[in-house]
Every structure is written in C-alpha cells, then in structure tokens.
Scaffold this motif. Structure first.
Motif, PDB file in Angstrom:
ATOM      1  N   UNK A 417       0.545  -1.111  -0.064  1.00 14.75           N
ATOM      2  CA  UNK A 417       0.024   0.185   0.122  1.00 14.75           C
ATOM      3  C   UNK A 417       0.768   1.451  -0.095  1.00 14.75           C
ATOM      4  N   UNK A 418       1.811   1.190   0.708  1.00 18.64           N
ATOM      5  CA  UNK A 418       2.924   2.457   0.865  1.00 18.64           C
ATOM      6  C   UNK A 418       3.251   3.095  -0.605  1.00 18.64           C
ATOM      7  N   UNK A 419       3.321   2.139  -1.533  1.00 23.73           N
ATOM      8  CA  UNK A 419       3.580   2.520  -3.101  1.00 23.73           C
ATOM      9  C   UNK A 419       2.576   3.359  -3.649  1.00 23.73           C
ATOM     10  N   UNK A 420       1.364   3.678  -3.021  1.00 23.19           N
ATOM     11  CA  UNK A 420       0.293   4.344  -3.506  1.00 23.19           C
ATOM     12  C   UNK A 420       0.177   5.805  -2.516  1.00 23.19           C
ATOM     13  N   UNK A 421       1.162   5.801  -1.667  1.00 22.21           N
ATOM     14  CA  UNK A 421       1.305   7.048  -0.849  1.00 22.21           C
ATOM     15  C   UNK A 421       1.255   6.772   0.688  1.00 22.21           C
ATOM     16  N   UNK A 422       1.699   7.617   1.434  1.00 24.47           N
ATOM     17  CA  UNK A 422       1.979   7.666   2.782  1.00 24.47           C
ATOM     18  C   UNK A 422       0.731   6.915   3.717  1.00 24.47           C
ATOM     19  N   UNK A 423      -0.571   7.144   3.130  1.00 23.79           N
ATOM     20  CA  UNK A 423      -1.832   6.822   3.782  1.00 23.79           C
ATOM     21  C   UNK A 423      -1.884   5.218   3.334  1.00 23.79           C
ATOM     22  N   UNK A 424      -1.160   4.687   2.403  1.00 23.17           N
ATOM     23  CA  UNK A 424      -1.252   3.079   2.269  1.00 23.17           C
ATOM     24  C   UNK A 424      -0.477   2.228   3.063  1.00 23.17           C
ATOM     25  N   UNK A 425       0.318   2.917   3.863  1.00 22.87           N
ATOM     26  CA  UNK A 425       1.091   2.106   4.899  1.00 22.87           C
ATOM     27  C   UNK A 425       0.174   1.283   5.704  1.00 22.87           C
ATOM     28  N   UNK A 426       0.605  -0.049   5.996  1.00 20.65           N
ATOM     29  CA  UNK A 426      -0.255  -1.079   6.678  1.00 20.65           C
ATOM     30  C   UNK A 426      -1.238  -1.673   5.745  1.00 20.65           C
ATOM     31  N   UNK A 427      -1.415  -1.578   4.470  1.00 24.10           N
ATOM     32  CA  UNK A 427      -2.406  -1.989   3.771  1.00 24.10           C
ATOM     33  C   UNK A 427      -1.584  -2.600   2.482  1.00 24.10           C
ATOM     34  N   UNK A 428      -2.338  -3.813   1.793  1.00 19.75           N
ATOM     35  CA  UNK A 428      -1.843  -4.278   0.524  1.00 19.75           C
ATOM     36  C   UNK A 428      -2.944  -4.190  -0.496  1.00 19.75           C
ATOM     37  N   UNK A 429      -2.879  -3.903  -1.594  1.00 21.09           N
ATOM     38  CA  UNK A 429      -3.777  -3.873  -2.809  1.00 21.09           C
ATOM     39  C   UNK A 429      -3.714  -5.402  -3.288  1.00 21.09           C
ATOM     40  N   UNK A 430      -4.934  -6.160  -3.609  1.00 23.35           N
ATOM     41  CA  UNK A 430      -4.876  -7.298  -4.174  1.00 23.35           C
ATOM     42  C   UNK A 430      -6.019  -7.061  -5.435  1.00 23.35           C
ATOM     43  N   UNK A 431      -5.518  -7.592  -6.515  1.00 19.50           N
ATOM     44  CA  UNK A 431      -6.276  -7.514  -7.739  1.00 19.50           C
ATOM     45  C   UNK A 431      -7.089  -8.586  -7.927  1.00 19.50           C
ATOM     46  N   UNK A 432      -8.084  -8.407  -8.478  1.00 24.87           N
ATOM     47  CA  UNK A 432      -9.417  -9.639  -8.935  1.00 24.87           C
ATOM     48  C   UNK A 432      -8.995 -10.104 -10.271  1.00 24.87           C
ATOM     49  N   UNK A 433      -8.003  -9.739 -11.207  1.00 26.09           N
ATOM     50  CA  UNK A 433      -7.719 -10.135 -12.099  1.00 26.09           C
ATOM     51  C   UNK A 433      -6.998 -11.577 -12.478  1.00 26.09           C
ATOM     52  N   UNK A 434      -7.518 -12.404 -12.782  1.00 23.09           N
ATOM     53  CA  UNK A 434      -7.031 -13.930 -12.725  1.00 23.09           C
ATOM     54  C   UNK A 434      -7.992 -14.945 -13.268  1.00 23.09           C
ATOM     55  N   UNK A 435      -7.404 -16.096 -13.685  1.00 19.17           N
ATOM     56  CA  UNK A 435      -8.237 -17.389 -13.892  1.00 19.17           C
ATOM     57  C   UNK A 435      -9.060 -17.688 -12.740  1.00 19.17           C
ATOM     58  N   UNK A 436     -10.053 -18.015 -12.818  1.00 17.36           N
ATOM     59  CA  UNK A 436     -10.954 -18.649 -11.400  1.00 17.36           C
ATOM     60  C   UNK A 436     -10.082 -19.628 -10.886  1.00 17.36           C
ATOM     61  N   UNK A 437      -9.368 -20.747 -11.274  1.00 14.44           N
ATOM     62  CA  UNK A 437      -8.606 -21.682 -10.546  1.00 14.44           C
ATOM     63  C   UNK A 437      -7.517 -20.891 -10.072  1.00 14.44           C
ATOM     64  N   UNK A 438      -6.920 -19.914 -10.351  1.00 19.74           N
ATOM     65  CA  UNK A 438      -5.893 -19.324  -9.733  1.00 19.74           C
ATOM     66  C   UNK A 438      -6.297 -18.450  -8.556  1.00 19.74           C
ATOM     67  N   UNK A 439      -7.466 -17.951  -8.587  1.00 17.46           N
ATOM     68  CA  UNK A 439      -8.110 -17.114  -7.536  1.00 17.46           C
ATOM     69  C   UNK A 439      -8.373 -18.197  -6.476  1.00 17.46           C
ATOM     70  N   UNK A 440      -8.880 -19.268  -6.743  1.00 22.25           N
ATOM     71  CA  UNK A 440      -9.379 -20.379  -5.650  1.00 22.25           C
ATOM     72  C   UNK A 440      -7.932 -20.757  -5.147  1.00 22.25           C
ATOM     73  N   UNK A 441      -7.029 -20.941  -5.932  1.00 21.47           N
ATOM     74  CA  UNK A 441      -5.824 -21.589  -5.478  1.00 21.47           C
ATOM     75  C   UNK A 441      -5.154 -20.203  -4.563  1.00 21.47           C
ATOM     76  N   UNK A 442      -5.182 -19.213  -4.862  1.00 19.50           N
ATOM     77  CA  UNK A 442      -4.648 -18.028  -4.096  1.00 19.50           C
ATOM     78  C   UNK A 442      -5.529 -18.105  -2.623  1.00 19.50           C
ATOM     79  N   UNK A 443      -6.743 -18.318  -2.508  1.00 17.36           N
ATOM     80  CA  UNK A 443      -7.514 -18.362  -1.573  1.00 17.36           C
ATOM     81  C   UNK A 443      -7.143 -19.372  -0.704  1.00 17.36           C
ATOM     82  N   UNK A 444      -6.754 -20.502  -0.995  1.00 18.06           N
ATOM     83  CA  UNK A 444      -6.488 -21.676  -0.370  1.00 18.06           C
ATOM     84  C   UNK A 444      -5.086 -21.390   0.318  1.00 18.06           C
ATOM     85  N   UNK A 445      -3.918 -20.959  -0.440  1.00 13.98           N
ATOM     86  CA  UNK A 445      -2.731 -20.532  -0.008  1.00 13.98           C
ATOM     87  C   UNK A 445      -2.547 -19.645   1.133  1.00 13.98           C
TER      88      UNK A 445
END
Length: 450
Positions: A417-445
C-alpha cells in the motif's frame, strides 16, 4: 545519480564504463549505493547535457517495475514455484469474439484498396466519439466533439500535465495511483521530497481512509489548481457517492480549481454510485474526465481510452480549455490505432456491451472470493464491490514487509500500500484479475499461511 534504473536492472552507461554492463539488484538502496560508487570510479565519455532536475526529484523507480523486479528475483530463487499474480492490474480473460472479430475485419480490410486507411483524426473517429457520448454519458450533456479518443488513460494524464504550466498546484487522494504524483514531479510542480513525511512539499495530499469513508475532509483541505480524483479509487476500491462528488464539485467551484476525474473503473460499480463526474450538476464547468477501455473491455494490451473536456471549462481569462487540449493532442499524438478504435466501437454495440459486462461480472466474482478469504482470516477488508481491487489492512505492519512475506510464503504477488502514498502504509492491494482456478488456489494458500 549516474545510472539508469529499468525494472530489475541497473545499466552502466558507456560514458562511465567502456563496456556496457547490466547488474541485477535486489533492493533500491544497499545494492544501488554500491553500484553508484562503482560507477563513480569509472571514466568515459559523457555529453554536456544536464539531467532534468525534475527527473532527479523522482523517488526510486516507478512502483510497478519495482514489483516486476521483485517478482523476477523470486522466480530466480524458486524456479519451480507457480507464482500467482494479483498485483499489477493486468486483465486475464479473453476479449469477447464479437469485439476481436471487428478488429480482425478492420485489419484485414487494410490489405484492400477499398478498406485501406492511413492517418485518422487525432481526436479519434467521430463514430466512436459519438458512441462513447451516447452509451456512457447519456443524458449528461456530453457531446462527441468534447471527447478525445486516446491510447489510454495513463497517457492522457501526462498530456494533461503538459497542458498547464509548472506553477500550477496539484492535489491528489492519499492513497492514489502513482502516475498522478510522478507526472506532477516530472512537470516540475511537486517541490522537494520530504523524507520525514514521505510527501512532496508542494503537493496537497487529501487523506482518504476508513475513518473518513475514503473521502477527504474538504472543509480543511488546502486549495489546489488541479485536483486528481479517481472513483472507483485505485487502490482502495471505494466509489464516491453522489453527495460526496457534489461536495467535490462545489469545492472546485469555490476555489477556482479543475478536477481531473479518473473513471477508469466505473464499469465495476454495483451500488448505484455515480459512474461519471458529469452526473453532478455544475461539473461541466470544473471537471475533465479521463477513462479507459483497459479494465472495461480487456484492452490492456490493445490500448484505447478517452478524455472528456467540456466546452464550458474555462481558464481564468475565459479561454476554453478544450481549445488548448485539442492543440496538445494534435501536436503530440497522431490518433489511436484504427484497429483499436474498431474494437472500441464494437464494445459499445448492444451485443458487445453485453459481452464485456459478462467478463466484468467474472472479475467481480473473483473479487468476492478474495474479500471473503481475507475476512475469514479476521482482517479488515475494503473495496472489491465497486472495483477490481481489494484493500486489506495489516495494523502495525509495514506494507512492504507484508508484501514480501506473502510472496515468500505463498508465491502470490500483491502490491504494498505504501507504493500508493503515505496513507497506504499497513495495507496491501490485491487485484481480482485472474483465472478462477488461480483465484481459488490463492485463497487456499492464504488461508494456509495464516
């Protein structure tokens, strides 16, 4: 500094080293300082052209190449790992056939005498400009002549920076898309970078956090000539309400400011929030809107966007802004690809629009899976409803540390998050772009990590 930094490489210029070399780095501080000392010990031919002081004022590398660099180093360390990329907002699902067929037909026609076309209007084909006005700005009073078709919103950000002088003051949401700030630095508007705050001296940072519902307190905000405002916001995923945008328009009118409104993610809005600043009365007098087909239609590689400059938008002396922007476009741009514009026109047809809406719904379902995953882990999660981005809070932790930990333990790429400005510290941004099997695998991991 006498080196050029591209993604994960530092290139030693021939004016310093007799044989050009490439050095791969793992950080922007320790390794680069070593390289600088090495470069300073070398001799060779240099020109007498000084480096731009504005370029020197940029902090480290641009955020997304830095992410690519760290991902590359991770794959070198773990060559057999299956990396899941939920960081850079790059679309993954195929463009619907009705749209690619239109582009293919136009491309094939170029090989015929009847179908060949060379340069088009710099402002874009009028058929596409009219279609954008009618489909996306219906009943908002936007005319085809006020729409400038381009090769993407990010390019238009820089063209708008070119439009105005270096003495113009700038305000940005904090956190916000890094190009607003970096292009302001390059244009000479930012002032010196202040290490203690992580901010540029002359830029007004409008704090947008859960405490203020991701909308700045305009009653205490300093005036700025140019206000960059993105809704739905990248990175927080929050969409401003009609009443909030009304406040923004009134603030701009009272202060004589121009809003640059980025609506690149408007197609993801699910709750009735405004999709355009021009839904607000009076916005035509104070706002420019930029947008894109990238996340809307999967055109991240095709490259197509647009900017709206209303005729009512005037400078302090009464001169129409649209006339100067038209000059900028005609001077710096030869027009978007004819093939890309054919695809854009197909997107806005009844069947094309329905097809791309189905792809957007797919990404929105991905977002829901990610939101549910992080919430099941007891974390505070924002976004994901009106945008393809999820904003996850890790209280008390460095966002880069969280990024590194997730990458190291799960092989999932996010964005600190800090890459988007000082107020982004303590956060991460996660994107929803991906094949469904990759999203489900990421969720499990992620569940296994915690």
């Amino acid at each position: 500094m006498n080196y050029l930094h591209f993604s994960s490489r530092i290139f030693m210029p021939s004016c310093i080293s007799s044989q050009p070399k490439t050095i791969w780095t793992s950080s922007n501080s320790e390794n680069e300082s070593k390289v600088v000392k090495l470069l300073q010990s070398q001799k060779g031919h240099c020109t007498k052209v000084s480096r731009s002081v504005n370029m020197e004022n940029l902090q480290n590398g641009y955020l997304f190449p830095e992410i690519f660099m760290r991902e590359y180093l991770h794959t070198q360390k773990y060559p057999n790992a299956r990396v899941i990329r939920l960081g850079i907002g790059n679309t993954t699902e195929p463009i619907p056939d009705i749209i690619t067929s239109a582009m293919a037909e136009h491309a094939n026609a170029l090989s015929t005498v009847e179908g060949y076309r060379g340069y088009g209007a710099e402002q874009g084909h009028m058929a596409l400009r009219m279609a954008i006005a009618e489909k996306l700005y219906h009943n908002m009073g936007i005319l085809g002549d006020e729409i400038f078709v381009s090769d993407g919103a990010q390019c238009d950000i820089s063209r708008l920076q070119m439009l105005l002088g270096s003495n113009v003051t700038v305000a940005v949401q904090d956190p916000s898309f890094p190009a607003y700030i970096d292009s302001s630095v390059i244009a000479g508007r930012a002032g010196n970078f202040q290490e203690e705050t992580g901010k540029y001296k002359n830029i007004v940072y409008l704090n947008c956090s859960p405490e203020n519902n991701f909308f700045p307190n305009l009653s205490t905000a300093s005036r700025a000539d140019l206000i960059f405002f993105c809704s739905p916001n990248n990175p927080t995923g929050n969409a401003a309400s009609w009443h909030q945008l009304k406040q923004l328009v009134e603030f701009a009118k009272a202060n004589g400011s121009i809003i640059v409104y980025d609506s690149s993610y408007a197609a993801y809005i699910s709750d009735g929030s405004p999709r355009s600043i021009y839904e607000i009365p009076g916005a035509r007098e104070v706002a420019i809107e930029i947008s894109s087909f990238s996340k809307f239609a999967g055109f991240t590689g095709v490259r197509l966007g647009w900017t709206v400059v209303p005729e009512e938008l005037l400078y302090a002396d009464g001169f129409p802004v649209i006339k100067d922007y038209n000059r900028i476009v005609c001077t710096c741009f030869n027009g978007a690809s004819n093939i890309a514009q054919a695809g854009g026109l197909a997107c806005l047809s009844e069947d094309g629009y329905q097809a791309i809406t189905s792809v957007i719904d797919y990404y929105k379902e991905n977002a829901k899976i990610i939101v549910d995953t992080f919430r099941s882990l007891g974390l505070k999660v924002y976004g994901g409803k009106n945008a393809p981005y999820i904003w996850v809070n890790f209280p008390g932790l460095s966002s880069w540390d969280v990024f590194n930990e997730i990458l190291e333990k799960t092989h999932i790429v996010t964005i600190p998050g800090k890459g988007f400005g000082p107020a982004g510290e303590e956060y991460i941004r996660v994107g929803a772009f991906g094949h469904r099997e990759s999203i489900l695998e990421a969720s499990a991991r992620l569940k296994n990590l915690v």
